[in-house]
Write a protein that holds these residues in place. Structure first.
Motif, PDB file in Angstrom:
ATOM      1  N   VAL A  61       0.883  -1.161   0.000  1.00 30.98           N
ATOM      2  CA  VAL A  61       0.000   0.000   0.000  1.00 30.98           C
ATOM      3  C   VAL A  61       0.919   1.208   0.000  1.00 30.98           C
ATOM      4  O   VAL A  61       1.771   1.351   0.882  1.00 30.98           O
ATOM      5  N   GLU A  62       0.772   2.051  -1.035  1.00 30.02           N
ATOM      6  CA  GLU A  62       1.589   3.250  -1.162  1.00 30.02           C
ATOM      7  C   GLU A  62       0.805   4.470  -0.727  1.00 30.02           C
ATOM      8  O   GLU A  62      -0.368   4.618  -1.060  1.00 30.02           O
ATOM      9  N   LEU A  63       1.463   5.325   0.007  1.00 35.31           N
ATOM     10  CA  LEU A  63       0.932   6.619   0.400  1.00 35.31           C
ATOM     11  C   LEU A  63       1.438   7.609  -0.641  1.00 35.31           C
ATOM     12  O   LEU A  63       2.634   7.646  -0.922  1.00 35.31           O
ATOM     13  N   PHE A 107      -7.271   4.890  -4.051  1.00 32.89           N
ATOM     14  CA  PHE A 107      -8.362   5.450  -3.243  1.00 32.89           C
ATOM     15  C   PHE A 107      -7.937   6.801  -2.672  1.00 32.89           C
ATOM     16  O   PHE A 107      -6.759   7.040  -2.440  1.00 32.89           O
ATOM     17  N   SER A 108      -8.904   7.658  -2.399  1.00 32.57           N
ATOM     18  CA  SER A 108      -8.640   8.931  -1.707  1.00 32.57           C
ATOM     19  C   SER A 108      -8.401   8.633  -0.239  1.00 32.57           C
ATOM     20  O   SER A 108      -9.017   7.738   0.343  1.00 32.57           O
ATOM     21  N   GLY A 162       0.657  12.357  -7.163  1.00 37.96           N
ATOM     22  CA  GLY A 162       0.794  10.924  -7.401  1.00 37.96           C
ATOM     23  C   GLY A 162       2.152  10.349  -7.064  1.00 37.96           C
ATOM     24  O   GLY A 162       2.397   9.162  -7.281  1.00 37.96           O
ATOM     25  N   ALA A 163       3.053  11.159  -6.514  1.00 37.83           N
ATOM     26  CA  ALA A 163       4.384  10.666  -6.137  1.00 37.83           C
ATOM     27  C   ALA A 163       4.298   9.858  -4.841  1.00 37.83           C
ATOM     28  O   ALA A 163       3.555  10.219  -3.923  1.00 37.83           O
ATOM     29  N   SER A 164       5.077   8.795  -4.774  1.00 39.06           N
ATOM     30  CA  SER A 164       5.087   7.935  -3.587  1.00 39.06           C
ATOM     31  C   SER A 164       5.774   8.620  -2.415  1.00 39.06           C
ATOM     32  O   SER A 164       6.860   9.170  -2.558  1.00 39.06           O
ATOM     33  N   LEU A 165       5.121   8.578  -1.260  1.00 38.89           N
ATOM     34  CA  LEU A 165       5.696   9.112  -0.029  1.00 38.89           C
ATOM     35  C   LEU A 165       6.239   7.990   0.846  1.00 38.89           C
ATOM     36  O   LEU A 165       7.270   8.147   1.490  1.00 38.89           O
ATOM     37  N   ALA A 198       0.959  15.143   6.275  1.00 38.56           N
ATOM     38  CA  ALA A 198       0.154  16.245   5.740  1.00 38.56           C
ATOM     39  C   ALA A 198       0.106  16.233   4.221  1.00 38.56           C
ATOM     40  O   ALA A 198      -0.887  16.649   3.628  1.00 38.56           O
ATOM     41  N   ALA A 199       1.156  15.743   3.568  1.00 38.73           N
ATOM     42  CA  ALA A 199       1.207  15.742   2.097  1.00 38.73           C
ATOM     43  C   ALA A 199       0.385  14.609   1.480  1.00 38.73           C
ATOM     44  O   ALA A 199       0.119  14.628   0.286  1.00 38.73           O
ATOM     45  N   ALA A 200      -0.022  13.634   2.274  1.00 39.10           N
ATOM     46  CA  ALA A 200      -0.725  12.458   1.737  1.00 39.10           C
ATOM     47  C   ALA A 200      -2.114  12.824   1.235  1.00 39.10           C
ATOM     48  O   ALA A 200      -2.905  13.433   1.948  1.00 39.10           O
ATOM     49  N   GLN A 201      -2.410  12.444  -0.009  1.00 45.40           N
ATOM     50  CA  GLN A 201      -3.714  12.702  -0.609  1.00 45.40           C
ATOM     51  C   GLN A 201      -4.436  11.415  -0.998  1.00 45.40           C
ATOM     52  O   GLN A 201      -5.655  11.384  -1.033  1.00 45.40           O
ATOM     53  N   SER A 202      -3.667  10.373  -1.348  1.00 46.56           N
ATOM     54  CA  SER A 202      -4.279   9.125  -1.798  1.00 46.56           C
ATOM     55  C   SER A 202      -3.433   7.939  -1.385  1.00 46.56           C
ATOM     56  O   SER A 202      -2.302   8.090  -0.945  1.00 46.56           O
ATOM     57  N   ILE A 203      -4.037   6.768  -1.549  1.00 46.45           N
ATOM     58  CA  ILE A 203      -3.335   5.514  -1.301  1.00 46.45           C
ATOM     59  C   ILE A 203      -3.570   4.616  -2.504  1.00 46.45           C
ATOM     60  O   ILE A 203      -4.583   4.735  -3.183  1.00 46.45           O
TER      61      ILE A 203
END
Length: 151
Positions: free
Chosen positions: A51-53, A145-146, A58-61, A105-110
């Motif tokens: 599971v990528e944050l 997913f959001s 769309g960049a991987s965190l 805080a930067a996470a928008q989707s998974i």
């Protein structure tokens, strides 16, 4: 991937997924105050499901491994112990799994991703290079997913 730290028990999100017949659904998101084990923030990628944050672009965190076997395989143990253990595909695998990711805080989707081992070599680079370059792993988005951090 950028550095994400969450080893001291700060904000995180527990994600509960269900899968059936090749489809994955996110059924629950819950903010939790726990340490997130197994978070990978470096570029070394190994085969498996993760599971990528991701940020807004769309960049991987960060990436957390999925411990469940989503591929649908099962080990079959022979009656005769001298015979090898074999692996077979299950018809229409289904189940559920839980993953905890850091709440940055930067996470928008998974995204649930499948990383496959490289097969053979990649085609030679353009520009007339004569030596082949090794192939890299293949990263495939299975579902996106959001992320709701306002829980």
């Amino acid at each position: 991937m950028s550095e994400v730290s969450n080893s001291s028990g700060s904000d995180a999100v527990r994600l509960i997924f269900e899968y059936s017949e090749g489809k994955i659904s996110l059924v629950h998101q819950q903010k939790v105050d726990v340490a997130v084990p197994g978070v990978e923030t470096h570029l070394d990628i190994r085969p498996g499901h993760y599971v990528e944050l991701r940020d807004g672009g769309g960049a991987s965190l960060a990436r957390v491994p999925v411990r469940e076997d989503l591929a649908g395989g099962a080990e079959v143990f022979p009656e005769n112990h001298a015979e090898p253990i074999s692996r077979v595909e299950r018809a229409a695998p289904h189940g559920a799994f839980t993953v905890v990711v850091p709440a940055t805080a930067a996470a928008q989707s998974i995204a649930v991703v499948r990383i496959s081992a490289p097969e053979g070599e990649a085609p030679p680079p353009a520009g007339g290079a004569t030596s082949p370059s090794p192939g890299g792993p293949t990263v495939t988005d299975v579902a996106t997913f959001s992320l709701d951090l306002k829980l």
